[in-house]
Scaffold this active site. Structure first.
Site, PDB file in Angstrom:
ATOM      1  N   GLU A   1      -3.699   1.261 -23.627  1.00 44.22           N
ATOM      2  CA  GLU A   1      -2.539   1.741 -24.366  1.00 44.22           C
ATOM      3  C   GLU A   1      -1.521   0.604 -24.409  1.00 44.22           C
ATOM      4  OE1 GLU A   1      -2.521   6.523 -23.469  1.00 44.22           O
ATOM      5  OE2 GLU A   1      -1.998   5.190 -21.820  1.00 44.22           O
TER       6      GLU A   1
ATOM      7  N   SER B   1       1.763   3.147 -15.058  1.00 47.67           N
ATOM      8  CA  SER B   1       1.233   4.389 -15.633  1.00 47.67           C
ATOM      9  C   SER B   1       2.344   5.372 -15.924  1.00 47.67           C
ATOM     10  CB  SER B   1       0.304   5.078 -14.637  1.00 47.67           C
ATOM     11  OG  SER B   1      -0.765   4.278 -14.303  1.00 47.67           O
TER      12      SER B   1
HETATM   13  N1  LIG Z   1      -5.209   2.931  -9.913  1.00 49.62           N
HETATM   14  C1  LIG Z   1      -5.298   3.400 -11.154  1.00 49.62           C
HETATM   15  O1  LIG Z   1      -6.177   4.199 -11.484  1.00 49.62           O
HETATM   16  C2  LIG Z   1      -4.329   2.916 -12.195  1.00 49.62           C
HETATM   17  C3  LIG Z   1      -4.659   3.085 -13.555  1.00 49.62           C
HETATM   18  C4  LIG Z   1      -3.798   2.578 -14.532  1.00 49.62           C
HETATM   19  C5  LIG Z   1      -2.625   1.959 -14.146  1.00 49.62           C
HETATM   20  N2  LIG Z   1      -2.300   1.828 -12.818  1.00 49.62           N
HETATM   21  C6  LIG Z   1      -1.055   1.123 -12.485  1.00 49.62           C
HETATM   22  O2  LIG Z   1      -1.392  -0.190 -12.079  1.00 49.62           O
HETATM   23  C7  LIG Z   1      -0.443  -0.650 -11.109  1.00 49.62           C
HETATM   24  C8  LIG Z   1      -1.200  -1.086  -9.871  1.00 49.62           C
HETATM   25  O3  LIG Z   1      -1.913  -0.001  -9.367  1.00 49.62           O
HETATM   26  P1  LIG Z   1      -3.151  -0.184  -8.388  1.00 49.62           P
HETATM   27  O4  LIG Z   1      -3.808   1.126  -8.290  1.00 49.62           O
HETATM   28  O5  LIG Z   1      -3.943  -1.381  -8.800  1.00 49.62           O
HETATM   29  O6  LIG Z   1      -2.396  -0.507  -7.008  1.00 49.62           O
HETATM   30  P2  LIG Z   1      -2.993  -1.190  -5.702  1.00 49.62           P
HETATM   31  O7  LIG Z   1      -2.129  -0.746  -4.590  1.00 49.62           O
HETATM   32  O8  LIG Z   1      -4.468  -1.000  -5.623  1.00 49.62           O
HETATM   33  O9  LIG Z   1      -2.750  -2.758  -5.958  1.00 49.62           O
HETATM   34  C9  LIG Z   1      -1.482  -3.344  -6.021  1.00 49.62           C
HETATM   35  C10 LIG Z   1      -1.605  -4.772  -5.524  1.00 49.62           C
HETATM   36  O10 LIG Z   1      -0.355  -5.429  -5.724  1.00 49.62           O
HETATM   37  C11 LIG Z   1      -0.139  -6.272  -4.609  1.00 49.62           C
HETATM   38  N3  LIG Z   1       1.292  -6.556  -4.520  1.00 49.62           N
HETATM   39  C12 LIG Z   1       2.265  -5.814  -3.970  1.00 49.62           C
HETATM   40  N4  LIG Z   1       3.456  -6.433  -4.119  1.00 49.62           N
HETATM   41  C13 LIG Z   1       3.209  -7.600  -4.771  1.00 49.62           C
HETATM   42  C14 LIG Z   1       4.025  -8.655  -5.207  1.00 49.62           C
HETATM   43  N5  LIG Z   1       5.325  -8.627  -5.008  1.00 49.62           N
HETATM   44  N6  LIG Z   1       3.434  -9.717  -5.826  1.00 49.62           N
HETATM   45  C15 LIG Z   1       2.084  -9.741  -6.025  1.00 49.62           C
HETATM   46  N7  LIG Z   1       1.265  -8.737  -5.647  1.00 49.62           N
HETATM   47  C16 LIG Z   1       1.826  -7.682  -5.034  1.00 49.62           C
HETATM   48  C17 LIG Z   1      -0.701  -5.520  -3.427  1.00 49.62           C
HETATM   49  O11 LIG Z   1      -1.004  -6.408  -2.375  1.00 49.62           O
HETATM   50  C18 LIG Z   1      -1.946  -4.874  -4.025  1.00 49.62           C
HETATM   51  O12 LIG Z   1      -3.085  -5.688  -3.882  1.00 49.62           O
HETATM   52  C19 LIG Z   1       0.526   0.489 -10.893  1.00 49.62           C
HETATM   53  O13 LIG Z   1       1.649   0.299 -11.718  1.00 49.62           O
HETATM   54  C20 LIG Z   1      -0.268   1.699 -11.337  1.00 49.62           C
HETATM   55  O14 LIG Z   1       0.559   2.747 -11.778  1.00 49.62           O
HETATM   56  C21 LIG Z   1      -3.137   2.289 -11.826  1.00 49.62           C
END
Ligand SMILES: NC(=O)c1ccc[n+]([C@@H]2O[C@H](COP(=O)([O-])OP(=O)(O)OC[C@H]3O[C@@H](n4cnc5c(N)ncnc54)[C@H](O)[C@@H]3O)[C@@H](O)[C@H]2O)c1
Length: 396
Positions: free
Chosen positions: A153, A120
């Site tokens: 996006e 993000s």
């Molecule tokens: N949460 C939101 O609203 C949102 C919206 C758009 C984009 N994002 C982006 O999406 C990405 C993930 O965010 P999220 O909210 O899903 O995070 P989250 O913490 O809910 O999930 C991340 C997952 O990645 C796993 N993980 C960590 N290291 C890893 C590795 N080396 N290999 C495989 N899996 C691994 C973790 O175990 C976890 O399940 C971030 O870059 C965030 O900025 C988040």
């Protein structure tokens, strides 16, 4: 578009599980990769729950549900992505993690594989530079919840090949999303518009110009937004809002992107919104009575409309002004901005549409008023001046 069907999703948390589901729903074979067995089970649980909900609501049949689940292979072995055609990374928002994952994917996947990041706020350009294939790296920014929100996006960098961006946009369409193609700039379109608007609302609240209910109600009533900015801050995460403000500040260094002091204090105090039980509102189920109305002179003047505009305009005009600035900068078209805010944030009308509907007088009342100009951090977008000198009334 080249034919492919094997997709990898790395990280099955809030976003990744939804992304894996969306690809599997569209018929792709998906390999969902997690870091260890526990995280993998959590990821599987996210997908199962989401699909069961869809079945309960009658949006999906039991057969379709098992078909979708059957198309997702859950694994902790990243090497299984060795013949993936397209990989989406959704690990936590930390450059050290992205670095490790992208270096590994670059090693594991064939040279033609497109690697997409769901980041993000980190620089897609920087992530691309961690690989030997920066031309094949793109941002694919989904919105939460990924199975529901229509916007994606598609972020091209100065290193991405046009074909990579085109394929990513096509993939987004195939999974039922509405792609908006942008370049790598802090906050892309939706967050760069939404979060400063939330920050402005926090600033108005912090200065006791209006109560949290007044702020949220004013905006939802006036522009029919699905929720007010303070409610939204609690939903998105107060810490996530601060992170986006800091990234915007880092990139642009203008007062408009300075985080409200209260936003920073809320994060320090652990008041992160729904996920911590408390943000601007209480989410623990405890009684959370409406706050008393601020009664200072500014609050009274705004409430009485003495400045020539109301609270809703005071918050919405700078927000729409940011959208105009984006058009003026050539970063995104009016159409794309409206699409992004409608499909990514649930706005009934995009900000440019709102501007066109309400016109320059609505704007001028806020941006040209000497005192309120100091209340908000907005200064008129240069494109407004251009419209004024050329007598142009519309942006498109
Ligand atoms: N949460 C939101 O609203 C949102 C919206 C758009 C984009 N994002 C982006 O999406 C990405 C993930 O965010 P999220 O909210 O899903 O995070 P989250 O913490 O809910 O999930 C991340 C997952 O990645 C796993 N993980 C960590 N290291 C890893 C590795 N080396 N290999 C495989 N899996 C691994 C973790 O175990 C976890 O399940 C971030 O870059 C965030 O900025 C988040």
């Amino acid at each position: 578009m080249q034919e492919f069907d094997k997709v990898g999703v790395v990280g099955l948390g809030t976003m990744g599980a939804g992304i894996a589901e969306v690809f599997a729903r569209a018929g792709f074979q998906v390999w969902g990769v997690e870091v260890d067995g526990d995280a993998l089970e959590r990821g599987r649980g996210h997908v199962r729950r989401s699909l069961s909900k869809a079945v309960e609501k009658g949006k999906l049949s039991a057969d379709e549900q098992s078909g979708i689940l059957g198309r997702i292979s859950f694994t902790t072995d990243r090497e299984e992505l060795r013949d993936a055609d397209f990989v989406v990374e959704a690990v936590p928002e930390r450059m050290d993690l992205k670095r490790e994952v992208f270096a590994d994917l670059d090693r594991i996947c064939p040279p033609g594989t497109i690697l997409a990041t769901n980041t993000s706020s980190l620089s897609v350009t920087e992530i691309a530079a961690l690989t030997e294939r920066p031309d094949k790296v793109v941002g694919l920014h989904f919105f939460n919840p990924a199975p529901v929100m229509k916007l994606t996006e598609v972020v091209g960098t100065i290193s991405s090949a046009p074909a990579t961006v085109a394929i990513a946009a096509e993939v987004a369409k195939r999974i039922g999303k509405t792609p908006v193609a942008v370049t790598d700039r802090a906050g892309f379109v939706a967050n760069a518009l939404l979060v400063p608007f939330i920050n402005d609302a926090i600033s108005v609240y912090e200065r006791r110009i209006a109560s949290r209910e007044e702020i949220d109600n004013a905006v939802t009533k006036d522009a029919d937004l699905p929720m007010g900015p303070l409610t939204l801050a609690d939903l998105v995460g107060v810490d996530v809002c601060l992170a986006v403000m800091d990234v915007l500040w880092e990139e642009f260094r203008t007062p408009r992107y300075a985080a409200a002091p209260l936003l920073r204090r809320m994060v320090s105090a652990g008041r992160l919104g729904r996920k911590s039980g408390r943000g601007f509102y209480d989410h623990t189920g405890a009684q959370d009575p409406a706050e008393e109305l601020p009664t200072g002179p500014l609050a009274q003047a705004v409430r009485a409309g003495s400045f020539g505009f109301d609270l809703a305009a005071m918050l919405l005009v700078p927000h729409v002004n940011d959208a105009l600035r984006m058009v003026g900068d050539g970063y995104a078209s009016a159409q794309d901005i409206d699409t992004a805010m409608r499909f990514g944030c649930g706005y009934p009308k995009g900000p440019i549409e709102l501007f066109e509907e309400r016109g320059l007088p609505w704007f001028g009342a806020v941006l040209e008023a000497p005192i309120p100009a100091r209340l908000t951090t907005a200064t008129a977008a240069p494109v407004l001046l251009a419209m004024e000198v050329s007598g142009q009334q519309r942006l498109r």
